[in-house]
Design an enzyme around this catalytic site. Sequence first.
Site, short mmCIF file in Angstrom:
data_model
loop_
_atom_site.label_atom_id
_atom_site.label_comp_id
_atom_site.label_asym_id
_atom_site.label_seq_id
_atom_site.Cartn_x
_atom_site.Cartn_y
_atom_site.Cartn_z
N GLY A 206 0.25 -5.06 0.43
CA GLY A 206 -0.08 -5.87 -0.21
C GLY A 206 -0.53 -6.13 -1.69
N ALA B 78 1.02 -1.35 0.31
CA ALA B 78 0.02 0.61 -0.33
C ALA B 78 1.01 1.54 0.22
CB ALA B 78 -1.26 0.24 0.82
N1 COA Z 1 3.71 3.24 -0.44
C1 COA Z 1 4.66 4.39 -1.13
N2 COA Z 1 6.20 5.03 -1.58
C2 COA Z 1 6.68 3.60 -1.55
C3 COA Z 1 6.36 2.30 -0.91
C4 COA Z 1 5.33 2.54 -0.48
N3 COA Z 1 4.67 1.21 0.04
N4 COA Z 1 7.88 1.71 -0.85
C5 COA Z 1 8.84 1.96 -2.01
N5 COA Z 1 8.45 3.36 -1.93
C6 COA Z 1 8.70 4.78 -2.92
C7 COA Z 1 9.30 4.83 -1.66
O1 COA Z 1 9.76 6.06 -0.77
C8 COA Z 1 10.39 5.34 -2.44
O2 COA Z 1 10.66 7.14 -3.32
P1 COA Z 1 11.45 8.60 -3.08
O3 COA Z 1 12.20 7.82 -4.76
O4 COA Z 1 10.65 9.54 -3.77
O5 COA Z 1 11.80 8.04 -1.91
C9 COA Z 1 10.89 5.12 -4.36
O6 COA Z 1 9.52 4.48 -3.80
C10 COA Z 1 11.12 3.86 -3.86
O7 COA Z 1 12.46 3.52 -2.90
P2 COA Z 1 13.64 2.55 -2.04
O8 COA Z 1 12.96 2.75 -0.92
O9 COA Z 1 14.59 4.27 -2.10
O10 COA Z 1 13.85 1.66 -2.65
P3 COA Z 1 14.64 0.84 -1.87
O11 COA Z 1 15.36 0.06 -2.88
O12 COA Z 1 15.75 1.28 -0.74
O13 COA Z 1 13.75 0.01 -0.80
C11 COA Z 1 11.95 -1.38 -0.23
C12 COA Z 1 12.98 -1.17 -1.51
C13 COA Z 1 10.97 -1.96 -0.92
C14 COA Z 1 12.77 -2.16 0.95
C15 COA Z 1 11.34 -0.02 0.28
O14 COA Z 1 10.34 1.32 -0.63
C16 COA Z 1 10.51 -0.81 1.23
O15 COA Z 1 10.59 -0.59 2.03
N6 COA Z 1 8.86 -0.28 0.92
C17 COA Z 1 8.07 -0.09 1.50
C18 COA Z 1 7.33 -1.29 1.97
C19 COA Z 1 5.40 -1.61 3.22
O16 COA Z 1 6.47 -1.69 4.11
N7 COA Z 1 5.08 -1.97 2.09
C20 COA Z 1 3.79 -2.36 3.01
C21 COA Z 1 2.97 -0.85 3.18
S1 COA Z 1 1.33 -1.22 4.55
#
Ligand code: COA
Length: 273
Positions: free
Chosen positions: A122, A77
């Site tokens: 999600g 999400a």
């Molecule tokens: N919602 C909104 N934005 C998200 C997202 C999410 N679930 N997952 C990733 N993004 C965004 C990041 O904020 C980032 O945006 P930015 O470039 O404006 O900062 C972009 O996507 C790329 O993600 P980033 O975190 O820089 O990549 P990464 O390779 O370092 O890490 C993840 C990847 C998936 C490990 C990390 O993004 C993450 O932990 N995301 C959240 C996952 C999560 O908790 N999902 C459940 C949500 S209820």
Amino acid sequence: MSEESEKSRRESEEEGEIIYECSEGVATIILNRPAVLNALNDAMLAELNDAFERAEKDEEVRAVVLTGAGNNFCAGADISALEHSTVEDARDFARRLQLLTERIEAFPKPVLAKVRGFCLGGGFELALACDFRFASEDAKFGFPEVNLGIIPGGGGTQRLARIVGRTKAAELLFTGERISAEEALRMGILNAVSPAEPENALDDAVSKFLEKLLAKSAIALRMLKRALQGLEMPLHSALLLENECFANAFSTEDAKEGIKAFKEKRKPKFKGK
Ligand code: COA
């Protein structure tokens, strides 16, 4: 431009948060917010619903592939949207995600998740509602919600345990840790894992698999899918459901053709009738 690519261009319409493509009997629904790893928001859920409705109504469509644009399936999400959500907004969003997963499960045609990169929260819930999951070896799966102080709300607490058992599901849900594609394959979450290189290895594996399905009777596949829903019922009721589905399949022209083709030692030509 060849007739084939012109057709494919016409049938590929960008619809904002998702892309819908249709080619050779297969609708491909692509989560399309690659800048945020295809995170799910309200608009995307609405468009996904519309896309499944379209694929259901289109008689040309025999199977659906759900996948993500770029190098990821979906990172869950949209956390930025959740930041500004009230409890009621969040509850409503989760409920709509649950309903979408139920729609995929009850969808009358096979649905396959094609997964590269992150498949979290999600996104993982959507994949778990599909009939089949194919991934590349760089795919990563998990439920990180607990790290945000929340829990999965799109069926994740239920479907993972039904696939891998309570013990391993609880471990993934409680720790929020990610697992590799190989581990997911070992746990029975995935049907197959393709090497990351060459890039089209996953596409090829999915196409080969779909080719097998497209050669079957569409009604037999629909009846199989419905019969499998009996897994959620007591065995006696599930057997009655299976009996109903069996009789439905048996009543078709395809069944007559299948049996005739066997007797005539040739491949059957199914029409989905
Ligand atoms: N919602 C909104 N934005 C998200 C997202 C999410 N679930 N997952 C990733 N993004 C965004 C990041 O904020 C980032 O945006 P930015 O470039 O404006 O900062 C972009 O996507 C790329 O993600 P980033 O975190 O820089 O990549 P990464 O390779 O370092 O890490 C993840 C990847 C998936 C490990 C990390 O993004 C993450 O932990 N995301 C959240 C996952 C999560 O908790 N999902 C459940 C949500 S209820």
